[in-house]
Design a protein around this motif. Structure first.
Motif, PDB file in Angstrom:
ATOM      1  N   LYS A 277       0.819  -1.209   0.000  1.00 42.60           N
ATOM      2  CA  LYS A 277       0.000   0.000   0.000  1.00 42.60           C
ATOM      3  C   LYS A 277       0.857   1.265   0.000  1.00 42.60           C
ATOM      4  N   ALA A 278       0.385   2.276  -0.718  1.00 43.77           N
ATOM      5  CA  ALA A 278       1.089   3.549  -0.824  1.00 43.77           C
ATOM      6  C   ALA A 278       1.303   4.160   0.555  1.00 43.77           C
ATOM      7  N   THR A 279       2.458   4.752   0.729  1.00 42.89           N
ATOM      8  CA  THR A 279       2.794   5.359   2.024  1.00 42.89           C
ATOM      9  C   THR A 279       2.468   6.838   2.077  1.00 42.89           C
ATOM     10  N   GLY A 280       2.100   7.434   0.938  1.00 41.13           N
ATOM     11  CA  GLY A 280       1.783   8.857   0.907  1.00 41.13           C
ATOM     12  C   GLY A 280       0.497   9.132   0.163  1.00 41.13           C
ATOM     13  N   ASP A 281       0.431  10.300  -0.469  1.00 40.17           N
ATOM     14  CA  ASP A 281      -0.764  10.728  -1.199  1.00 40.17           C
ATOM     15  C   ASP A 281      -0.911   9.868  -2.449  1.00 40.17           C
ATOM     16  N   ARG A 282      -1.876   8.972  -2.461  1.00 39.31           N
ATOM     17  CA  ARG A 282      -1.994   7.929  -3.475  1.00 39.31           C
ATOM     18  C   ARG A 282      -2.503   8.442  -4.815  1.00 39.31           C
ATOM     19  N   LEU A 283      -1.766   8.088  -5.893  1.00 40.19           N
ATOM     20  CA  LEU A 283      -2.193   8.403  -7.247  1.00 40.19           C
ATOM     21  C   LEU A 283      -2.984   7.272  -7.879  1.00 40.19           C
ATOM     22  N   GLY A 284      -2.758   6.043  -7.414  1.00 35.56           N
ATOM     23  CA  GLY A 284      -3.403   4.880  -7.993  1.00 35.56           C
ATOM     24  C   GLY A 284      -2.556   3.655  -7.761  1.00 35.56           C
ATOM     25  N   SER A 285      -2.662   2.680  -8.649  1.00 34.72           N
ATOM     26  CA  SER A 285      -1.881   1.457  -8.546  1.00 34.72           C
ATOM     27  C   SER A 285      -0.811   1.435  -9.633  1.00 34.72           C
ATOM     28  N   LEU A 286       0.309   0.811  -9.321  1.00 39.07           N
ATOM     29  CA  LEU A 286       1.407   0.625 -10.267  1.00 39.07           C
ATOM     30  C   LEU A 286       1.705  -0.867 -10.305  1.00 39.07           C
TER      31      LEU A 286
ATOM     32  N   ALA B 246      10.803   2.272  -3.284  1.00 35.89           N
ATOM     33  CA  ALA B 246      10.248   3.055  -2.177  1.00 35.89           C
ATOM     34  C   ALA B 246       9.743   4.417  -2.637  1.00 35.89           C
ATOM     35  N   LYS B 247      10.469   5.065  -3.546  1.00 34.91           N
ATOM     36  CA  LYS B 247      10.041   6.381  -4.033  1.00 34.91           C
ATOM     37  C   LYS B 247       8.705   6.267  -4.759  1.00 34.91           C
ATOM     38  N   LEU B 248       8.576   5.281  -5.630  1.00 33.48           N
ATOM     39  CA  LEU B 248       7.314   5.073  -6.342  1.00 33.48           C
ATOM     40  C   LEU B 248       6.209   4.678  -5.373  1.00 33.48           C
ATOM     41  N   GLY B 249       6.585   3.969  -4.309  1.00 32.24           N
ATOM     42  CA  GLY B 249       5.617   3.521  -3.316  1.00 32.24           C
ATOM     43  C   GLY B 249       5.065   4.619  -2.442  1.00 32.24           C
ATOM     44  N   THR B 250       5.635   5.815  -2.519  1.00 29.28           N
ATOM     45  CA  THR B 250       5.047   6.929  -1.771  1.00 29.28           C
ATOM     46  C   THR B 250       3.761   7.420  -2.418  1.00 29.28           C
ATOM     47  N   ARG B 251       3.614   7.168  -3.727  1.00 25.64           N
ATOM     48  CA  ARG B 251       2.448   7.693  -4.434  1.00 25.64           C
ATOM     49  C   ARG B 251       1.550   6.615  -5.029  1.00 25.64           C
TER      50      ARG B 251
ATOM     51  N   ALA C 222      10.384  10.519 -12.322  1.00 23.73           N
ATOM     52  CA  ALA C 222       9.762  11.762 -12.781  1.00 23.73           C
ATOM     53  C   ALA C 222       8.621  11.480 -13.746  1.00 23.73           C
ATOM     54  N   TYR C 223       8.773  10.433 -14.548  1.00 27.46           N
ATOM     55  CA  TYR C 223       7.707  10.082 -15.484  1.00 27.46           C
ATOM     56  C   TYR C 223       6.529   9.437 -14.759  1.00 27.46           C
ATOM     57  N   VAL C 224       6.816   8.437 -13.927  1.00 33.58           N
ATOM     58  CA  VAL C 224       5.742   7.688 -13.286  1.00 33.58           C
ATOM     59  C   VAL C 224       4.986   8.548 -12.276  1.00 33.58           C
ATOM     60  N   ILE C 225       5.690   9.363 -11.531  1.00 35.61           N
ATOM     61  CA  ILE C 225       5.047  10.156 -10.480  1.00 35.61           C
ATOM     62  C   ILE C 225       4.493  11.481 -11.015  1.00 35.61           C
ATOM     63  N   ASP C 226       5.289  12.177 -11.840  1.00 33.00           N
ATOM     64  CA  ASP C 226       4.900  13.520 -12.276  1.00 33.00           C
ATOM     65  C   ASP C 226       4.436  13.578 -13.723  1.00 33.00           C
ATOM     66  N   GLY C 227       4.551  12.476 -14.455  1.00 30.81           N
ATOM     67  CA  GLY C 227       4.119  12.474 -15.845  1.00 30.81           C
ATOM     68  C   GLY C 227       5.076  13.164 -16.791  1.00 30.81           C
ATOM     69  N   LYS C 228       6.307  13.387 -16.357  1.00 30.59           N
ATOM     70  CA  LYS C 228       7.292  14.075 -17.186  1.00 30.59           C
ATOM     71  C   LYS C 228       7.937  13.090 -18.153  1.00 30.59           C
ATOM     72  N   VAL C 229       7.564  13.156 -19.418  1.00 27.28           N
ATOM     73  CA  VAL C 229       8.095  12.227 -20.425  1.00 27.28           C
ATOM     74  C   VAL C 229       9.529  12.613 -20.746  1.00 27.28           C
ATOM     75  N   PRO C 230      10.473  11.649 -20.699  1.00 26.46           N
ATOM     76  CA  PRO C 230      11.870  11.983 -20.995  1.00 26.46           C
ATOM     77  C   PRO C 230      12.031  12.531 -22.401  1.00 26.46           C
ATOM     78  N   ALA C 231      12.985  13.425 -22.567  1.00 20.77           N
ATOM     79  CA  ALA C 231      13.273  13.981 -23.891  1.00 20.77           C
ATOM     80  C   ALA C 231      13.881  12.901 -24.765  1.00 20.77           C
ATOM     81  N   ALA C 232      13.626  12.984 -26.060  1.00 19.90           N
ATOM     82  CA  ALA C 232      14.235  12.051 -27.004  1.00 19.90           C
ATOM     83  C   ALA C 232      15.751  12.122 -26.869  1.00 19.90           C
ATOM     84  N   GLY C 233      16.397  10.970 -26.863  1.00 19.86           N
ATOM     85  CA  GLY C 233      17.851  10.932 -26.749  1.00 19.86           C
ATOM     86  C   GLY C 233      18.373  10.971 -25.335  1.00 19.86           C
ATOM     87  N   THR C 234      17.497  10.866 -24.350  1.00 22.04           N
ATOM     88  CA  THR C 234      17.955  10.886 -22.954  1.00 22.04           C
ATOM     89  C   THR C 234      18.925   9.735 -22.707  1.00 22.04           C
TER      90      THR C 234
END
Length: 497
Positions: free
Chosen positions: A94-103, A126-131, A481-493
């Motif tokens: 179970k998420a340990t913080g403000d839950r966004l949904g399931s992963l 653990a970082k992903l598990g906060t949300r 950053a992508y999974v939690i904040d929706g920030k899609v990596p730039a091409a060529g990252t």
């Protein structure tokens, strides 16, 4: 994909390396309506305390706080959604913080238990598990989810020496699989697992599936995105596999990847003063000669032997991760002096052998899923040609005398639906590929990215199978950053080693 001896090993080494909410009807393959072959309504999951988790040593494992297990009934045959059901075994942290949904996670195989894997590795996320609630499952045909069992024949294959009649052993193995798991064999495979995944999404109460797949899990994720593009949420496919390649291509590409990993290990070993040789070339030759010698002189370990087939697995297992390289040096050095205990333990870890001598369903499930996913059935001539190419690249994985690709005698005909990949219309998918990945070489990350059509590639320049699991700060930051904040990596990252 994994396989011991050529019938399991070749072309399948790839793939290794858990809130209750409201329900919604699983949507169709275009994400807008009920799909033929899936249930029209979603079941709910009854979560409770986990009671049967197993650790890497095959012994009972007690998870940390916030971990629950459950079951989700799904149709045995997706063509008959109102017919017989099987239960998918689930786990949730179970998420340990403000839950966004399931992963949802798949850790590879095919055949790995997602329930046990997440229970043991949850701290890595653990970082992903906060949300997110972290969720995983045993796919159909695996372990607790109507796992494919095949008697004791698999143990006999693993204990056989290089001169044994492998084709005869394989036929006995197949007969046992048909006898013990005949009901489920026609209904395993990645396409069916993807349909299960959409039922799981609905049961978790998520409008879209948020997903992280490693190794074979990238194949499952890509098939899901192909069949349910509008249901794709935040998707990460790490250590990508391209299912379109042929048996021979898989074998040769993986042989190349493991050869590169062995040479990288040898260079690292010599730089730190190596027991196996004074130069990288000498170290490589020591390892190759040791494995080759097992054909005629297996090493006794108690009442067992480290055979050639087990020796192959023992050597490649620590090549999956740079952190395991010192173990390869120590284990090989000890085995050359007559103590192969560590090498045998490495092989046992790969094949899922328990302390009591029985096996989990890892390798038998793998065989069933691979045979379902491919119509290809290599001939004896194709096997011989493939073996000659493999031996020139990475002789550790040679398979002289084996004339069957593993599925020739399988009771269920495979098809190539799981090899078709095209996620047109999906949300952005992040593919992560490692330049030093031996099991799923980088070229597969580039080709899978292109086939998906909606994906962006993140390149990790370091060693190992599973870039996120290496703990690399750049990879973890990019994925988080992508999974939690929706920030899609730039091409060529690119993340440096």
């Amino acid at each position: 994909m994994k396989k011991p001896i050529a019938t399991f090993l070749l072309g399948a080494l790839v793939l290794t390396a858990c809130s209750t909410g409201g329900t919604s009807a699983p949507t169709a393959e275009n994400g807008t309506a009920g799909t033929a072959g899936t249930a029209s309504t979603a079941s709910t999951v009854a979560w409770s305390t986990c009671t049967d988790l197993v650790g890497p040593d095959g012994k009972p494992f007690t998870p940390g706080p916030g971990v629950e297990c459950g079951k989700l009934p799904v149709p045995l045959d997706h063509g008959e959604p109102g017919g017989e059901k099987i239960d998918l075994a689930l786990i949730r942290v179970k998420a340990t913080g403000d839950r966004l949904g399931s992963l949802v996670f798949n850790f590879g195989g095919p055949g790995a238990s997602g329930v046990d894997s997440l229970a043991m590795s949850a701290t890595a996320f653990a970082k992903l598990g906060t949300r997110y609630d972290l969720v995983s499952f045993d796919p159909r045909g695996v372990d607790r989810s109507a796992g494919v069992t095949c008697g004791n024949e698999f143990a006999e294959i693993m204990a056989s020496d290089a001169d044994a009649d492998q084709d005869a052993l394989l036929k006995e193995f197949v007969q046992a699989c048909r006898r013990e798991s005949g009901k489920v064999l026609p209904h395993v495979g990645t396409v069916n697992a993807a349909k299960d995944l959409d039922l799981l999404r609905a049961a978790l109460g998520d409008e879209r599936l948020n997903y992280v797949g490693f190794s074979y899990g990238t194949h499952l994720g890509a098939v899901y995105a192909t069949h349910f593009p509008k249901n794709v949420g935040r998707f990460v496919l790490d250590s990508a596999f391209d299912p379109s390649v042929t048996f021979e291509e898989r074998a040769v590409i993986q042989a190349t990847g493991f050869d590169q990993a062995l040479r990288a290990f040898a260079e690292d070993c010599v730089a730190k003063s190596c027991e196996l040789g004074d130069t990288p070339a000498a170290v490589v030759k020591t390892v190759e000669d040791f494995v080759e010698g097992l054909k005629t002189e297996p090493v006794k370990v108690g009442d067992r032997e480290l055979t050639f087939w087990l020796g192959q697995l023992a050597v490649i297992t620590p090549l999956y991760a740079k952190q395991s390289w010192p173990m390869l040096e120590q284990a090989t050095a000890a085995a050359r002096k007559g103590n192969a205990t560590i090498l045998l333990a490495l092989a046992d870890a790969y094949t899922g052998r328990r302390p009591d001598g029985t096996y989990n369903t890892m390798m038998t499930s793998l065989q069933a899923i691979n045979c379902a996913d491919y119509a290809e059935r290599p001939t004896a001539a194709q096997m011989e040609r493939t073996n000659e190419r493999v031996k020139k690249i990475f002789p550790v994985l040679s398979f002289d005398g084996v004339t069957s690709g593993g599925c020739e005698h399988w009771p269920v005909r495979g098809d190539d639906e799981a090899r078709r990949i095209d996620a047109t219309g999906s949300a952005p998918i992040v593919v992560v590929g490692g330049k030093g990945d031996p099991a799923t070489p980088f070229r597969w990350a580039t080709s899978l990215t292109a086939k998906l059509k909606t994906a962006v590639l993140v390149t990790y320049e370091g060693e190992g199978h599973g870039a996120y699991l290496t703990g690399d700060a750049c990879v973890m930051k990019t994925v988080n950053a992508y999974v939690i904040d929706g920030k899609v990596p730039a091409a060529g990252t690119t993340c440096a080693a």
